[in-house]
Write a protein that holds these residues in place. Sequence first.
Motif, short mmCIF file in Angstrom:
data_model
loop_
_atom_site.label_atom_id
_atom_site.label_comp_id
_atom_site.label_asym_id
_atom_site.label_seq_id
_atom_site.Cartn_x
_atom_site.Cartn_y
_atom_site.Cartn_z
N GLU A 1 -53.22 37.85 -1.81
CA GLU A 1 -52.14 37.34 -2.67
C GLU A 1 -51.67 36.02 -2.11
OE1 GLU A 1 -47.60 38.58 -3.62
OE2 GLU A 1 -49.07 40.16 -3.53
N LEU A 2 -51.54 35.02 -2.97
CA LEU A 2 -51.05 33.71 -2.54
C LEU A 2 -49.53 33.75 -2.46
CD1 LEU A 2 -53.31 31.40 -4.66
CD2 LEU A 2 -53.56 32.01 -2.28
N VAL A 3 -48.99 33.34 -1.33
CA VAL A 3 -47.55 33.33 -1.12
C VAL A 3 -47.12 31.91 -0.85
CG1 VAL A 3 -45.69 34.19 0.32
CG2 VAL A 3 -47.65 35.66 -0.17
N GLU A 4 -46.09 31.46 -1.56
CA GLU A 4 -45.56 30.12 -1.35
C GLU A 4 -44.89 30.05 0.01
OE1 GLU A 4 -45.00 26.22 -2.09
OE2 GLU A 4 -46.06 27.61 -3.40
N SER A 5 -45.30 29.11 0.81
CA SER A 5 -44.75 28.95 2.15
C SER A 5 -43.42 28.21 2.11
CB SER A 5 -45.74 28.18 3.02
OG SER A 5 -45.19 27.91 4.27
N THR A 6 -42.49 28.62 2.97
CA THR A 6 -41.22 27.91 3.09
C THR A 6 -41.23 26.98 4.29
OG1 THR A 6 -40.30 29.75 4.37
CG2 THR A 6 -39.90 29.75 1.98
N ALA A 7 -42.38 26.88 4.96
CA ALA A 7 -42.51 26.00 6.11
C ALA A 7 -42.44 24.54 5.65
CB ALA A 7 -43.83 26.26 6.82
N PRO A 8 -41.95 23.66 6.51
CA PRO A 8 -41.89 22.24 6.14
C PRO A 8 -43.29 21.66 5.97
CG PRO A 8 -41.33 22.53 8.45
CD PRO A 8 -41.45 23.91 7.85
N GLN A 9 -43.37 20.62 5.18
CA GLN A 9 -44.64 19.94 4.93
C GLN A 9 -45.14 19.34 6.24
OE1 GLN A 9 -44.62 17.35 1.55
NE2 GLN A 9 -46.12 15.99 2.47
N ARG A 10 -46.38 19.65 6.61
CA ARG A 10 -46.96 19.14 7.86
C ARG A 10 -47.80 17.90 7.64
NH1 ARG A 10 -50.04 24.05 10.27
NH2 ARG A 10 -50.84 22.33 11.48
N TRP A 11 -48.36 17.75 6.42
CA TRP A 11 -49.27 16.65 6.12
C TRP A 11 -48.81 15.94 4.86
CZ3 TRP A 11 -52.38 16.24 10.14
CH2 TRP A 11 -52.69 17.38 10.88
N CYS A 12 -49.06 14.66 4.77
CA CYS A 12 -48.78 13.90 3.56
C CYS A 12 -49.77 14.35 2.49
CB CYS A 12 -48.92 12.41 3.81
SG CYS A 12 -48.72 11.40 2.32
N ASP A 13 -49.27 14.72 1.31
CA ASP A 13 -50.17 15.23 0.28
C ASP A 13 -50.92 14.13 -0.46
OD1 ASP A 13 -48.10 14.24 -1.25
OD2 ASP A 13 -47.64 16.13 -2.24
N ARG A 14 -50.69 12.88 -0.11
CA ARG A 14 -51.44 11.78 -0.73
C ARG A 14 -52.49 11.20 0.20
NH1 ARG A 14 -51.18 6.07 -1.28
NH2 ARG A 14 -52.35 5.45 -3.13
N CYS A 15 -52.10 10.88 1.45
CA CYS A 15 -53.06 10.24 2.37
C CYS A 15 -53.67 11.20 3.38
CB CYS A 15 -52.40 9.07 3.09
SG CYS A 15 -51.11 9.54 4.26
N GLY A 16 -53.06 12.38 3.58
CA GLY A 16 -53.60 13.36 4.50
C GLY A 16 -53.21 13.16 5.95
N GLU A 17 -52.40 12.17 6.24
CA GLU A 17 -51.94 11.92 7.61
C GLU A 17 -50.73 12.81 7.92
OE1 GLU A 17 -53.56 10.01 9.84
OE2 GLU A 17 -55.05 9.80 8.24
N PRO A 18 -50.39 12.99 9.21
CA PRO A 18 -49.22 13.80 9.55
C PRO A 18 -47.96 13.27 8.85
CG PRO A 18 -50.50 13.35 11.51
CD PRO A 18 -51.10 12.52 10.41
N ALA A 19 -47.17 14.17 8.27
CA ALA A 19 -45.99 13.78 7.49
C ALA A 19 -44.95 13.07 8.35
CB ALA A 19 -45.38 15.01 6.83
N GLU A 20 -44.82 13.46 9.60
CA GLU A 20 -43.80 12.84 10.45
C GLU A 20 -44.29 11.58 11.16
OE1 GLU A 20 -46.01 16.01 12.30
OE2 GLU A 20 -44.47 16.27 10.82
N ALA A 21 -45.55 11.23 11.01
CA ALA A 21 -46.11 10.05 11.66
C ALA A 21 -45.96 8.83 10.74
CB ALA A 21 -47.57 10.26 12.01
N GLY A 22 -45.02 7.99 11.05
CA GLY A 22 -44.84 6.77 10.27
C GLY A 22 -44.16 6.99 8.94
N ALA A 23 -43.96 5.90 8.25
CA ALA A 23 -43.30 5.94 6.95
C ALA A 23 -44.34 6.16 5.86
CB ALA A 23 -42.55 4.64 6.72
N HIS A 24 -43.98 6.90 4.86
CA HIS A 24 -44.88 7.18 3.75
C HIS A 24 -44.25 6.72 2.43
CE1 HIS A 24 -47.98 9.50 5.89
NE2 HIS A 24 -46.98 9.88 6.66
#
Length: 69
Positions: A3-26
């Motif tokens: 069963e697919l469960v929606e995660s409440t964890a913070p976003q780890r990766w940028c969903d556009r470029c694939g780089e770490p979300a906290e690394a640099g400005a997006h």
Amino acid sequence: MTELVESTAPQRWCDRCGEPAEAGAHEACAAARALEPPRYCAHCRRRMKVQVVPTGWSAVCVEHGEIRG
């Protein structure tokens, strides 16, 4: 059967470029995402299968399932 469960964890990766979300400005990624669907899963960084239709879009991660917009 899994069963697919929606995660409440913070976003780890940028969903556009694939780089770490906290690394640099997006800002450019956020601006582009206003007009186009995500390309990478924000939870696992996998490239998603994206389909764009006149009424919206869908993006599927093999691990985390489908999102629509």
